[in-house]
Design an enzyme around this catalytic site. Structure first.
Site, PDB file in Angstrom:
ATOM      1  N   HIS A 111      -9.102   4.507  -0.473  1.00  0.00           N
ATOM      2  CA  HIS A 111      -7.498   4.436  -0.672  1.00  0.00           C
ATOM      3  C   HIS A 111      -7.270   3.275  -2.408  1.00  0.00           C
ATOM      4  O   HIS A 111      -7.607   2.085  -1.952  1.00  0.00           O
ATOM      5  CB  HIS A 111      -7.532   3.606   1.345  1.00  0.00           C
ATOM      6  N   CYS A 116       0.906  -1.659  -0.397  1.00  0.00           N
ATOM      7  CA  CYS A 116       0.050   0.300   0.046  1.00  0.00           C
ATOM      8  C   CYS A 116       0.763   0.757   0.193  1.00  0.00           C
ATOM      9  O   CYS A 116       0.163   2.305  -0.390  1.00  0.00           O
ATOM     10  CB  CYS A 116      -0.806   0.116   1.104  1.00  0.00           C
ATOM     11  N   LYS A 163      -9.484   7.445   5.448  1.00  0.00           N
ATOM     12  CA  LYS A 163     -10.589   6.873   5.742  1.00  0.00           C
ATOM     13  C   LYS A 163     -12.151   7.176   5.004  1.00  0.00           C
ATOM     14  O   LYS A 163     -12.499   6.874   4.275  1.00  0.00           O
ATOM     15  CB  LYS A 163     -10.839   7.340   7.358  1.00  0.00           C
ATOM     16  N   CYS A 180     -13.207   1.322   8.998  1.00  0.00           N
ATOM     17  CA  CYS A 180     -11.385   0.744   7.916  1.00  0.00           C
ATOM     18  C   CYS A 180     -11.737   1.854   6.777  1.00  0.00           C
ATOM     19  O   CYS A 180     -12.341   2.722   6.620  1.00  0.00           O
ATOM     20  CB  CYS A 180     -12.486  -0.551   7.133  1.00  0.00           C
TER      21      CYS A 180
END
Lengths: 486, 397
Positions: free
Chosen positions: B338, B85, B334, B208
């Protein structure tokens, strides 16, 4: 039986799944009586092979058995993992047997009896594994009266150590007739009218029993107890009556609490016989499966494997819902999480790490003592390269350092309960837990390793290890939610 | 031997960032063309003026052709990079080093991820053939291990910790609500987040990161050339990266309350940039809030809070938009979403806006005068992680 070298049972081990189904739970769903008592239900990550391996681990752990060089391994089941591949070699790997030990499958209900016959006539230690998962359509005889279990017997001679059962003699009787049959790939076992089978079994069982007594040079009144493994209640009824009249104690066949465990049942009953017999007592095993095999043993001084089948019977969790039990067998398919299914394992990658994947052997750095799970070439302490010893961890106790419950990950039976486990004497592995309810996990909980079937992809069963609460901690829990919660 | 950094030797002179969305109507190529187009306009250059390209994508394409083909580049080098990531930051880091080395005059880093074409929720990694013994837990569950461990170590009541985590999510939602490029633009209060059902450990979906498609780009030149492109370049103060060796998974001493890889990357970056008191020297920080416990622990790993104190600082509003040190003023993973390969560059994009005074009024921070910003981008899981830390400034020296 001459020159003081006596054949017999060196060790027996059993595995009864943690989960039990109350037959009343099935009655409530199906709206018709499914009988009383409970049956054992293999968890979603268990099969005939994993249960057999667990039983064999227990048998081999007993003090004497650990030192006996196994000469060959037989695995018997009616629910094999594969047809065009041997399952016994997976047990061979999980039990870390040396390459010179052959391993083969003996398929079908008669396999255990025949493998035991062969082992007792052999002159080397033979390990016989038996396991079965009995299922069928909801409400079918296999669903209702079946049970799931694994059992293992190590046959050897008195030179290998004190026997738990000294073999006195035995006999078989065989004749082709049609009683029960299941076509490969089908879920349902079919049956002929039981009264026909009853008559055939009465004849075969009677003949084999008489011949076995003769072979052992015994009279019936010298036999203390017998156990009879039979595919249905009518089979062997005549002989049971005869034995009862002769004063022989015919022990219960575990139908009320376990169910008939098919290919595993003869060895499971042999284990229960030998676990409770007083040294010197003569016990008999009568295995009816498309014929009759009778074995007579004198109970010896050897100690039974731990936990015994009785101890396992008293542990376990009988709050399993019928729906979940059916879903585990694929009888009731349930919606999986919307995540990619796991890919198939790589055959070559698995073989390269055979001892890790199947034997749960890590490595221990010689200079720092740091344990590496999986095994590594370079130590995370000190950085030494290729200076490690194998670290067998399958029997090492561990405790939960921290844990989580994953409701998102793909699993055959969500949610995934997962813990970071620290092993006694060093070593850590983040690993899935099994045989546990999410709410029952806590930091510091003692766990033990168990061999499981994680997933199946492209027909390939992916076996590896999970952790579970040590020593049947869930025993005595009141009935409540289904395992796995929501 | 040593990590010396390239402080003040290269500058960012143009950036682009697409909105992060479920872009059902846009593919990887479209996202790349959009993000690069905005970056080029921002720097006042055309695509052919870029001498070398770095493309970060975790799994939306392989090789440099993933970038060269949609942009129709002619005879230019394109390096495709992947580092979990932290992929976007890795592309940026390589482009900066290429310019600092003198090999190229103008480099461009691009990050892209098209995650919403898989048909599954969440992020899913390519299966690499293996022996079948690897764990198959979701990232949410792996990071959820942090919460009970933190609560236990620092004696925080789990209910209290639940509210702290919800407050982190609520802050990032509040910031994202003010950001038109963010995926989620709805404010969420702490009680509502606490009431959500948990999906992994004590985490609910509101703990998440958003899963979105998106792309971002940055144009990198030598510091001495920067003013040819813009009056307000952003200078590289530090770039650091640590690839963990996975020992956290092996070592019983690892306790899941900190991420050593992030701590080490931060130390290296602070040394390169000459930062000694990050909480007071930084104007803002964009950190990898993939899950709320991650942001909590990062406040300590990055030196913004003392060990065991971050939960109190979060509760006290230290990291709010107008707090002592604003964290994730753009909404963070958040709320901004992402898209794996783009996230590291998206973080820099917020620093770019804030340090140049271009952030919209409603989410403009009060600390810009400090002139320094930090981006922190991680990949992997507690115990086996990669971590990037970058420090950026709006003036040299």
């Amino acid at each position: 039986m001459t020159s003081g070298r006596v054949r017999g049972v060196v060790a027996v081990g059993t595995h009864l799944p943690h989960w039990r189904l109350q037959r009343s739970a099935a009655s409530a769903v199906l709206g018709s009586s499914q009988g009383k008592g409970t049956r054992t239900v293999a968890s979603y990550d268990e099969d005939a092979l994993t249960m057999s391996v667990e039983a064999a681990r227990r048998a081999l752990r007993s003090a004497v058995a650990g030192t006996v060089p196994v000469g060959s391994l037989w695995f018997t089941t009616s629910t094999p993992t594969y047809l065009d591949k041997t399952s016994a070699t997976i047990a061979h790997a999980a039990l870390r047997l040396p390459p010179e030990v052959p391993a083969a499958d003996a398929l079908g209900p008669r396999g255990a009896g025949m493998a035991l016959c062969g082992a007792l006539r052999s002159d080397e230690p033979v390990l016989v594994l038996a396991g079965d998962v009995r299922s069928g359509p909801a409400g079918s005889p296999e669903d209702r009266e079946g049970g799931d279990a694994g059992a293992a017997v190590l046959v050897g001679s008195s030179e290998d150590g004190p026997l738990v059962g000294e073999y006195l003699g035995g006999a078989s009787a065989t004749r082709e007739f049609l009683d029960r049959w299941r076509v490969p790939g089908e879920q349902r076992t079919r049956a002929w009218e039981e009264r026909f089978g009853q008559q055939r079994y009465d004849e075969l069982a009677g003949a084999a029993w008489d011949a076995a007594l003769k072979d052992a040079g015994l009279d019936v009144d010298q036999v203390a107890t017998v156990a009879m493994s039979a595919p249905h209640a009518r089979a062997g009824a005549g002989l049971r009556k005869r034995l009862g009249a002769a004063g022989v104690d015919v022990v219960g066949d575990l139908r009320d609490r376990v169910g008939f465990t098919g290919a595993a049942h003869p060895l499971l009953l042999l284990a229960t016989l030998l676990e409770v017999a007083e040294p010197g007592q003569v016990v008999g095993l009568i295995a009816l499966a498309d014929g009759a095999d009778v074995f007579l043993f004198r109970a010896g001084e050897g100690t039974p494997a731990s936990p015994t089948s009785a101890e396992q019977l008293d542990a376990g969790d009988d709050s399993l819902t019928y729906a979940r039990a059916l879903s585990w067998r694929g009888v009731l398919p349930v919606q999986p999480p919307n995540r990619p299914e796991p890919p198939r394992m790589s055959a070559s990658a698995a073989e390269r790490r055979l001892d890790w994947k199947y034997g749960f052997v890590g490595s221990r750095d010689r200079s720092s003592g740091a344990v590496h799970l999986p095994p590594a070439r370079v130590s995370f302490v000190g950085g030494h390269t290729d200076d490690m010893d194998p670290a067998p961890m399958a029997d090492v106790p561990a405790t939960v350092a921290t844990f989580t419950v994953d409701g998102l990950a793909w699993s055959p039976s969500p949610p995934v309960v997962f813990a970071v486990c620290d092993f006694e004497g060093g070593g850590r592995l983040p690993v899935e837990l099994t045989d546990v309810r999410p709410d029952d996990v806590s930091i510091g909980m003692p766990v033990e390793m168990t061999f499981r079937r994680l997933t199946t992809a492209d027909g390939i069963a992916n076996y590896f290890w999970k952790a579970r609460p040590a020593g049947g901690r869930a025993a005595g829990r009141p009935a409540g939610d289904a395992p796995g919660g929501h | 031997m040593g990590s010396h950094g390239i402080r003040d030797r290269v500058a960012i002179v143009g950036m682009g960032c697409t909105p992060f969305r479920e872009h059902w109507d846009r593919g990887t190529d479209d996202l790349v063309v959009d993000a690069v187009g905005e970056g080029m306009r921002s720097a006042g250059i055309e695509v052919p003026e870029v001498d070398a390209w770095w493309l970060g994508t975790a799994q939306s394409g392989m090789s440099g052709i993933t970038l060269a083909a949609p942009l129709k580049l002619e005879g230019k080098p394109v390096t495709r990079v992947e580092n979990y990531c932290a992929t976007g930051s890795e592309a940026l880091r390589q482009a900066c080093y290429a310019v600092a080395s003198g090999a190229y005059d103008v480099a461009c880093a691009v990050g892209v991820e098209k995650v919403k074409d898989s048909g599954f929720q969440g992020l899913n990694a390519f299966p690499i053939p293996n022996d079948g013994t690897n764990r198959t837990l979701t990232a949410a569950a792996m990071f959820s291990l942090v919460a009970p461990a933190y609560a236990e170590r620092y004696g925080v009541d789990p209910g209290e910790l639940r509210r702290v985590l919800a407050r982190i999510a609520s802050k990032n939602h509040a910031n994202g609500a003010k950001n038109p490029r963010a995926q989620f633009r709805r404010e969420m209060d702490v009680d509502a987040i606490c009431a959500m059902p948990s999906v992994a450990g004590m985490l609910s979906v509101f703990d998440c990161a958003g899963v979105a498609d998106g792309a971002a780009s940055a144009v990198v030149v030598r510091a001495e050339d920067a003013h040819r492109y813009t009056d307000t370049p952003i200078y590289v103060k530090a770039l650091s990266f640590v690839a963990g060796n996975g020992s956290g998974l092996l070592d019983p001493d690892y306790d899941y309350t900190h991420f050593p890889e992030c701590e080490a990357a931060a130390q290296d970056a602070y040394a390169q940039a000459g930062v000694t008191d990050p909480r007071r020297e930084l104007a803002l920080a964009e950190v990898h809030d993939c899950f709320t416990p991650t942001e909590l622990v990062l406040m300590e790993d990055l030196g913004f809070s003392a060990r065991g104190e971050a939960w109190k600082d979060c509760e006290a509003g230290v990291f709010d938009l107008h707090g002592e040190l604003p964290i994730n003023s753009d909404g963070g993973l958040k709320s901004f979403g992402h898209p794996v390969g783009a996230s590291g560059l998206r973080m820099l994009f917020e620093c770019w806006l804030q340090l140049r005074g271009e952030a919209p009024e409603e989410r403009r921070i009060d600390t810009v005068d400090r002139g320094l910003a930090l981006t922190h981008n991680l990949g992997g899981y507690p115990g086996e992680m990669v971590s990037f830390v970058g420090i950026w400034g709006n003036r040299t020296g």
